[in-house]
Scaffold this motif. Structure first.
Motif, PDB file in Angstrom:
ATOM      1  N   UNK A  28       0.848  -1.189   0.000  1.00 32.84           N
ATOM      2  CA  UNK A  28       0.000   0.000   0.000  1.00 32.84           C
ATOM      3  C   UNK A  28       0.884   1.240   0.000  1.00 32.84           C
ATOM      4  N   UNK A  29       1.923   1.202   0.795  1.00 38.18           N
ATOM      5  CA  UNK A  29       2.827   2.351   0.897  1.00 38.18           C
ATOM      6  C   UNK A  29       3.450   2.691  -0.449  1.00 38.18           C
ATOM      7  N   UNK A  30       3.902   1.676  -1.191  1.00 38.52           N
ATOM      8  CA  UNK A  30       4.540   1.963  -2.483  1.00 38.52           C
ATOM      9  C   UNK A  30       3.522   2.521  -3.477  1.00 38.52           C
ATOM     10  N   UNK A  31       2.328   1.965  -3.495  1.00 33.26           N
ATOM     11  CA  UNK A  31       1.289   2.470  -4.407  1.00 33.26           C
ATOM     12  C   UNK A  31       0.927   3.904  -4.048  1.00 33.26           C
ATOM     13  N   UNK A  32       0.738   4.162  -2.761  1.00 27.09           N
ATOM     14  CA  UNK A  32       0.395   5.514  -2.313  1.00 27.09           C
ATOM     15  C   UNK A  32       1.500   6.496  -2.678  1.00 27.09           C
ATOM     16  N   UNK A  33       2.730   6.073  -2.511  1.00 28.79           N
ATOM     17  CA  UNK A  33       3.870   6.926  -2.824  1.00 28.79           C
ATOM     18  C   UNK A  33       3.931   7.250  -4.314  1.00 28.79           C
ATOM     19  N   UNK A  34       3.721   6.257  -5.154  1.00 33.66           N
ATOM     20  CA  UNK A  34       3.757   6.469  -6.603  1.00 33.66           C
ATOM     21  C   UNK A  34       2.647   7.402  -7.066  1.00 33.66           C
ATOM     22  N   UNK A  35       1.484   7.331  -6.414  1.00 32.02           N
ATOM     23  CA  UNK A  35       0.362   8.193  -6.792  1.00 32.02           C
ATOM     24  C   UNK A  35       0.360   9.525  -6.042  1.00 32.02           C
ATOM     25  N   UNK A  36       1.141   9.624  -4.979  1.00 34.98           N
ATOM     26  CA  UNK A  36       1.139  10.841  -4.184  1.00 34.98           C
ATOM     27  C   UNK A  36      -0.153  11.024  -3.401  1.00 34.98           C
ATOM     28  N   UNK A  37      -0.673   9.915  -2.863  1.00 34.14           N
ATOM     29  CA  UNK A  37      -1.923   9.956  -2.105  1.00 34.14           C
ATOM     30  C   UNK A  37      -1.701   9.374  -0.713  1.00 34.14           C
ATOM     31  N   UNK A  38      -2.685   9.512   0.143  1.00 35.17           N
ATOM     32  CA  UNK A  38      -2.600   9.052   1.521  1.00 35.17           C
ATOM     33  C   UNK A  38      -2.529   7.526   1.614  1.00 35.17           C
ATOM     34  N   UNK A  39      -1.477   7.024   2.252  1.00 31.87           N
ATOM     35  CA  UNK A  39      -1.338   5.577   2.451  1.00 31.87           C
ATOM     36  C   UNK A  39      -2.430   5.070   3.389  1.00 31.87           C
ATOM     37  N   UNK A  40      -2.806   5.880   4.369  1.00 32.54           N
ATOM     38  CA  UNK A  40      -3.858   5.490   5.317  1.00 32.54           C
ATOM     39  C   UNK A  40      -5.186   5.281   4.587  1.00 32.54           C
ATOM     40  N   UNK A  41      -5.535   6.225   3.723  1.00 36.45           N
ATOM     41  CA  UNK A  41      -6.782   6.097   2.956  1.00 36.45           C
ATOM     42  C   UNK A  41      -6.701   4.918   1.984  1.00 36.45           C
TER      43      UNK A  41
END
Length: 144
Positions: A28-41
């Motif tokens: 989840x963290x890597x996907x959130x980082x690549x998209x620039x979105x909240x990892x929590x969400x």
């Protein structure tokens, strides 16, 4: 019709998983980082996708997320139906209090428009959204 952030992130996560190398699960963290979105969400979205059977969550070292079924079998229309509240107006639900509902034609027009919207989405599967895999990998910073 505007999709919720939850559905938007669900579609983004599925695309991310579809363009990755199958050998390595995504986090989840890597996907959130690549998209620039909240990892929590995004973690909440991933949980929904696991519950709906789109994604499998692998625990432990080397764990992460993978598609549970091939991208060719994941209907975009079905996903939107499962993640969105499709009651566009109060009168779409059972608790309508609108006094003109019995004679109102707006509900029928909006229902028809919604069905057309969903019919278009039903014509696509996740594989269609990930056809340009190399371009998407480059735009996402080469995930996986």
């Amino acid at each position: 019709m505007k999709l919720t952030t939850h559905t938007d992130y669900a579609l983004r996560l599925l695309i991310y998983l579809a363009v990755r190398n199958e050998e390595m699960p995504a986090t989840v963290q890597s996907a959130a980082s690549h998209y620039g979105i909240s990892a929590h969400h995004l973690a909440k979205v991933a949980q929904t996708l696991v519950q709906l059977g789109y994604v499998i969550s692998l625990r432990g070292r080397g764990g992460g997320l993978r598609l549970q079924r091939p991208a060719e079998e994941i209907s975009i229309g079905a996903l939107v139906r499962q993640t969105e509240n499709l009651e566009l107006l109060e009168c779409f639900g059972p608790e309508s209090t609108c006094p003109i509902e019995p004679g109102c034609r707006l509900k029928g027009v909006l229902w028809k428009a919604q069905q057309a919207f969903l019919a278009v989405l039903d014509g696509y599967v996740l594989a269609d959204l990930a056809e340009n895999r190399q371009e998407l990998r480059m735009l996402l910073g080469s995930p996986g």
